[in-house]
Write a protein that holds these residues in place. Structure first.
Motif, PDB file in Angstrom:
ATOM      1  N   LEU A  68       9.769   4.099   3.457  1.00 34.92           N
ATOM      2  CA  LEU A  68       8.322   4.253   3.390  1.00 34.92           C
ATOM      3  C   LEU A  68       7.698   4.324   4.788  1.00 34.92           C
ATOM      4  O   LEU A  68       6.541   4.764   4.941  1.00 34.92           O
ATOM      5  CB  LEU A  68       7.722   3.074   2.611  1.00 34.92           C
ATOM      6  CG  LEU A  68       6.345   3.261   1.965  1.00 34.92           C
ATOM      7  CD1 LEU A  68       6.341   4.425   0.991  1.00 34.92           C
ATOM      8  CD2 LEU A  68       5.902   1.983   1.270  1.00 34.92           C
ATOM      9  N   SER A  69       8.459   3.934   5.796  1.00 32.64           N
ATOM     10  CA  SER A  69       7.969   3.995   7.174  1.00 32.64           C
ATOM     11  C   SER A  69       7.768   5.434   7.649  1.00 32.64           C
ATOM     12  O   SER A  69       7.195   5.655   8.711  1.00 32.64           O
ATOM     13  CB  SER A  69       8.946   3.282   8.114  1.00 32.64           C
ATOM     14  OG  SER A  69      10.221   3.909   8.095  1.00 32.64           O
ATOM     15  N   VAL A  70       8.216   6.404   6.863  1.00 34.07           N
ATOM     16  CA  VAL A  70       8.011   7.807   7.225  1.00 34.07           C
ATOM     17  C   VAL A  70       6.525   8.154   7.242  1.00 34.07           C
ATOM     18  O   VAL A  70       6.102   9.145   7.851  1.00 34.07           O
ATOM     19  CB  VAL A  70       8.786   8.719   6.239  1.00 34.07           C
ATOM     20  CG1 VAL A  70       8.084   8.783   4.891  1.00 34.07           C
ATOM     21  CG2 VAL A  70       8.979  10.108   6.817  1.00 34.07           C
ATOM     22  N   LEU A  71       5.700   7.311   6.596  1.00 33.75           N
ATOM     23  CA  LEU A  71       4.260   7.541   6.552  1.00 33.75           C
ATOM     24  C   LEU A  71       3.533   6.955   7.760  1.00 33.75           C
ATOM     25  O   LEU A  71       2.293   6.912   7.768  1.00 33.75           O
ATOM     26  CB  LEU A  71       3.674   6.936   5.269  1.00 33.75           C
ATOM     27  CG  LEU A  71       4.251   7.434   3.934  1.00 33.75           C
ATOM     28  CD1 LEU A  71       3.592   6.719   2.772  1.00 33.75           C
ATOM     29  CD2 LEU A  71       4.085   8.937   3.795  1.00 33.75           C
ATOM     30  N   LYS A  72       4.273   6.515   8.767  1.00 31.94           N
ATOM     31  CA  LYS A  72       3.641   5.841   9.905  1.00 31.94           C
ATOM     32  C   LYS A  72       2.757   6.783  10.732  1.00 31.94           C
ATOM     33  O   LYS A  72       1.930   6.313  11.515  1.00 31.94           O
ATOM     34  CB  LYS A  72       4.696   5.209  10.800  1.00 31.94           C
ATOM     35  CG  LYS A  72       5.670   6.184  11.436  1.00 31.94           C
ATOM     36  CD  LYS A  72       6.745   5.437  12.206  1.00 31.94           C
ATOM     37  CE  LYS A  72       7.753   6.394  12.817  1.00 31.94           C
ATOM     38  NZ  LYS A  72       8.839   5.669  13.523  1.00 31.94           N
ATOM     39  N   ILE A  73       2.924   8.085  10.576  1.00 28.78           N
ATOM     40  CA  ILE A  73       2.080   9.021  11.329  1.00 28.78           C
ATOM     41  C   ILE A  73       0.729   9.229  10.649  1.00 28.78           C
ATOM     42  O   ILE A  73      -0.146   9.902  11.199  1.00 28.78           O
ATOM     43  CB  ILE A  73       2.780  10.384  11.501  1.00 28.78           C
ATOM     44  CG1 ILE A  73       2.958  11.076  10.145  1.00 28.78           C
ATOM     45  CG2 ILE A  73       4.109  10.232  12.221  1.00 28.78           C
ATOM     46  CD1 ILE A  73       3.306  12.529  10.264  1.00 28.78           C
ATOM     47  N   LEU A  94       9.505  -2.524   4.646  1.00 26.14           N
ATOM     48  CA  LEU A  94       8.487  -2.451   5.695  1.00 26.14           C
ATOM     49  C   LEU A  94       8.214  -3.802   6.350  1.00 26.14           C
ATOM     50  O   LEU A  94       7.715  -3.856   7.477  1.00 26.14           O
ATOM     51  CB  LEU A  94       7.165  -1.922   5.112  1.00 26.14           C
ATOM     52  CG  LEU A  94       7.066  -0.433   4.821  1.00 26.14           C
ATOM     53  CD1 LEU A  94       5.701  -0.115   4.226  1.00 26.14           C
ATOM     54  CD2 LEU A  94       7.282   0.396   6.082  1.00 26.14           C
ATOM     55  N   GLN A  95       8.525  -4.882   5.634  1.00 27.67           N
ATOM     56  CA  GLN A  95       8.122  -6.211   6.098  1.00 27.67           C
ATOM     57  C   GLN A  95       8.631  -6.569   7.495  1.00 27.67           C
ATOM     58  O   GLN A  95       7.858  -7.037   8.341  1.00 27.67           O
ATOM     59  CB  GLN A  95       8.576  -7.268   5.078  1.00 27.67           C
ATOM     60  CG  GLN A  95       8.030  -8.661   5.367  1.00 27.67           C
ATOM     61  CD  GLN A  95       8.395  -9.640   4.264  1.00 27.67           C
ATOM     62  OE1 GLN A  95       9.167  -9.320   3.373  1.00 27.67           O
ATOM     63  NE2 GLN A  95       7.832 -10.835   4.323  1.00 27.67           N
ATOM     64  N   CYS A 144       4.842  -7.818  -1.123  1.00 30.34           N
ATOM     65  CA  CYS A 144       5.922  -7.573  -0.158  1.00 30.34           C
ATOM     66  C   CYS A 144       5.416  -7.511   1.281  1.00 30.34           C
ATOM     67  O   CYS A 144       6.211  -7.580   2.220  1.00 30.34           O
ATOM     68  CB  CYS A 144       6.646  -6.262  -0.504  1.00 30.34           C
ATOM     69  SG  CYS A 144       7.468  -6.279  -2.106  1.00 30.34           S
ATOM     70  N   PHE A 145       4.106  -7.343   1.471  1.00 30.78           N
ATOM     71  CA  PHE A 145       3.568  -7.223   2.828  1.00 30.78           C
ATOM     72  C   PHE A 145       3.340  -8.609   3.442  1.00 30.78           C
ATOM     73  O   PHE A 145       2.997  -9.544   2.751  1.00 30.78           O
ATOM     74  CB  PHE A 145       2.265  -6.430   2.826  1.00 30.78           C
ATOM     75  CG  PHE A 145       2.470  -4.977   2.479  1.00 30.78           C
ATOM     76  CD1 PHE A 145       3.097  -4.118   3.365  1.00 30.78           C
ATOM     77  CD2 PHE A 145       2.053  -4.478   1.268  1.00 30.78           C
ATOM     78  CE1 PHE A 145       3.289  -2.790   3.054  1.00 30.78           C
ATOM     79  CE2 PHE A 145       2.238  -3.152   0.935  1.00 30.78           C
ATOM     80  CZ  PHE A 145       2.854  -2.314   1.835  1.00 30.78           C
TER      81      PHE A 145
END
Length: 540
Positions: A460-465, A501-502, A539-540
């Protein structure tokens, strides 16, 4: 009388010293006895007590005298190697890191590999757990330092394996293969090296070779089948041809054929005495100890054996003369149907690589068959990116979403991290320009991306942009559909997806997703979907 009085009294005194009487007799013989006088002077110098005091030096215990200057370092490293286990691997790595601050890196690397070799490369069978834990240390050090650490060990193992094939020394060959299998299980080396060893053993195919082959297929057989199914098919064909020539088949050969058949059919229940607990345990310890695992080394047995003459292409900065012999690698020429070639031209596949990849995609029976055919194209280095590029392009252009392309991408991402990185860049390119996608491409992109994230192929870190605080109305609709697809899975999978992501230092992304889910998505969800959303937010 004077001459007699000055004779040497050696017979009675047992000494070679000449005694001369006082008087002028010494002067008379001065010319004749120069040599004697020199001897007397030398003896007097020797026997004269020295008045100089020697310089003070530190006391060295007897057991430390005349030792190797690196003996203390080797003893310390040996202690760390002997104590290594899956439970204390993190502490051992920390202790070894402190040693690197006080000693040259090369000496420490050699000391570690020497200690591991002395423990494992013996003529009797090594306990599986002991071998696994030693290899775990080597894998962790390789991840922290680089391929230059493990390269000397791999070259030594390759040389020893070749020598053992001609002249056996107990169970040394079994131990060599066991080390390489554990290195493969930890993704230090690729399946290429395992298949090379199998082919080498099949050339002689004796009873001791059968024992080693049986171990390989029982321990990592299912893994090499997953990594390169076509190579396994070739091995099965060689075994069948060789087995047909054997008249008196032993019980071990029958057992080996049963194991090989079970591996070929991916039937773990029919593999005799199958036990992967040691491998699973060190894999868990490896993931916990290493922050980011590197790509496995795509070295072959021939590369290792020729390292001293041709060089080491897998070590950064090392010389390599391999290309001088084999020339520039070219894409394998493949013939396709004229209709496929016309379709490729229509879809603007304007290079030979893209044209071949497109035709393979369109002509394959399923994603596994496609993967096998792609591997035969001999696409290397930067050209590998074209596989992902063409597959994503085909997936987005379909009028109806086809999961076939998603499975192809998953297969390549599992095969090598390079494809995963390429896929990540491809996703970023489209996320930055969502407005240019029409309705069909947008829908297919949502389904493709949600499937890759749900299967944990892409994080899900692919959405960091994405800056969720500044997205427009079209982007809001896109991400609402995307997260709704991602949340439409089981609770366990949701926890795994958002839980990844945590530990990452992506506070902006985590806060952005949290606000977006609460503000935009939550009001539109049903009761069951809100339950899954609540699990994700925890989860965050």
């Amino acid at each position: 009388m004077c001459d007699l009085d000055t004779e040497v009294q050696s017979d009675e005194s047992g000494s070679d010293t000449e005694y001369m009487e006082d008087g002028d007799s010494g002067a008379d013989q001065e010319g004749d006895n120069d040599g004697v006088s020199d001897d007397i002077k030398q003896e007097n110098d020797i026997t004269k007590p020295s008045t100089e005091t020697p310089a003070a030096t530190a006391y060295i215990p007897p057991h430390l005298r005349n030792l190797d200057p690196n003996a203390v370092l080797k003893r310390k490293i040996r202690g760390y190697v002997n104590r290594v286990s899956t439970s204390n691997i993190k502490q051992i790595l920390t202790d070894v890191e402190l040693v690197y601050q006080d000693h040259p890196r090369g000496e420490i690397n050699r000391a570690i590999l020497e200690a591991v070799s002395q423990s494992l490369l013996i003529n009797t069978i090594m306990p599986a757990r002991l071998c696994a834990e030693h290899v775990l240390l080597v894998a962790c050090m390789t991840a922290n330092i680089g391929p230059e650490f493990v390269s000397p060990l791999l070259e030594d193992l390759a040389d020893r394996l070749t020598k053992e094939m001609s002249e056996r020394h107990g169970k040394l060959l079994n131990n060599i293969v066991s080390i390489i299998c554990y290195l493969y299980a930890l993704k230090v080396v690729s399946c290429n090296l395992i298949f090379d060893i199998i082919r080498t053993l099949l050339k002689s195919f004796t009873e001791p070779d059968l024992e080693v082959l049986l171990y390989i297929f029982k321990s990592v057989g299912l893994d090499i089948r997953k990594d390169d199914p076509q190579a396994l098919k070739d091995i099965v064909q060689i075994v069948n041809e060789t087995g047909a020539k054997i008249k008196d088949k032993s019980s071990r050969f029958t057992w080996f054929m049963e194991t090989l058949t079970a591996v070929k059919n991916n039937n773990v229940n029919k593999i005799p005495n199958y036990d992967k607990s040691d491998i699973t345990e060190i894999q868990k310890a490896y993931k916990a100890a290493v922050k980011q695992a590197p790509n496995n080394l795509q070295v072959t047995l021939a590369d290792l054996l020729d390292a001293k003459t041709k060089g080491r292409w897998w070590v950064v900065g090392a010389a390599w003369t391999g290309l001088e012999d084999q020339g520039e690698r070219k894409v394998r020429q493949v013939e396709f149907d004229s209709k496929l070639l016309a379709l490729a031209k229509k879809n603007h596949m304007n290079t030979e690589v893209r044209r071949n990849v497109f035709c393979v995609l369109m002509s394959s029976e399923d994603y596994e068959h496609c993967f096998e055919k792609m591997m035969k194209l001999n696409v290397k280095d930067k050209q590998e990116r074209e596989i992902i590029y063409v597959t994503v392009l085909c997936a987005l252009k379909c009028k109806t979403f086809n999961p076939y392309y998603t499975n192809v991408i998953k297969k390549f991402c599992e095969h090598s991290k390079n494809y995963q990185i390429t896929m990540q860049f491809s996703i970023w390119d489209r996320l930055k320009d969502l407005k240019s996608l029409n309705a069909t491409k947008t829908r297919n992109f949502i389904l493709l991306l949600s499937s890759l994230i749900s299967s944990k192929t892409i994080s899900l870190s692919v959405l960091k942009i994405v800056n969720f605080a500044e997205i427009g109305s079209e982007e809001v609709d896109f991400f609402k559909d995307l997260f709704r697809k991602i949340l439409n899975v089981s609770e366990v999978v949701i926890t795994e997806i958002f839980g990844r992501l945590q530990p990452l230092p992506l506070d902006n992304l985590k806060n952005g997703i949290k606000v977006f889910l609460k503000h935009f998505l939550k009001p539109e969800l049903g009761a069951e979907e809100k339950k899954n959303l609540k699990i994700a937010l925890k989860c965050f």
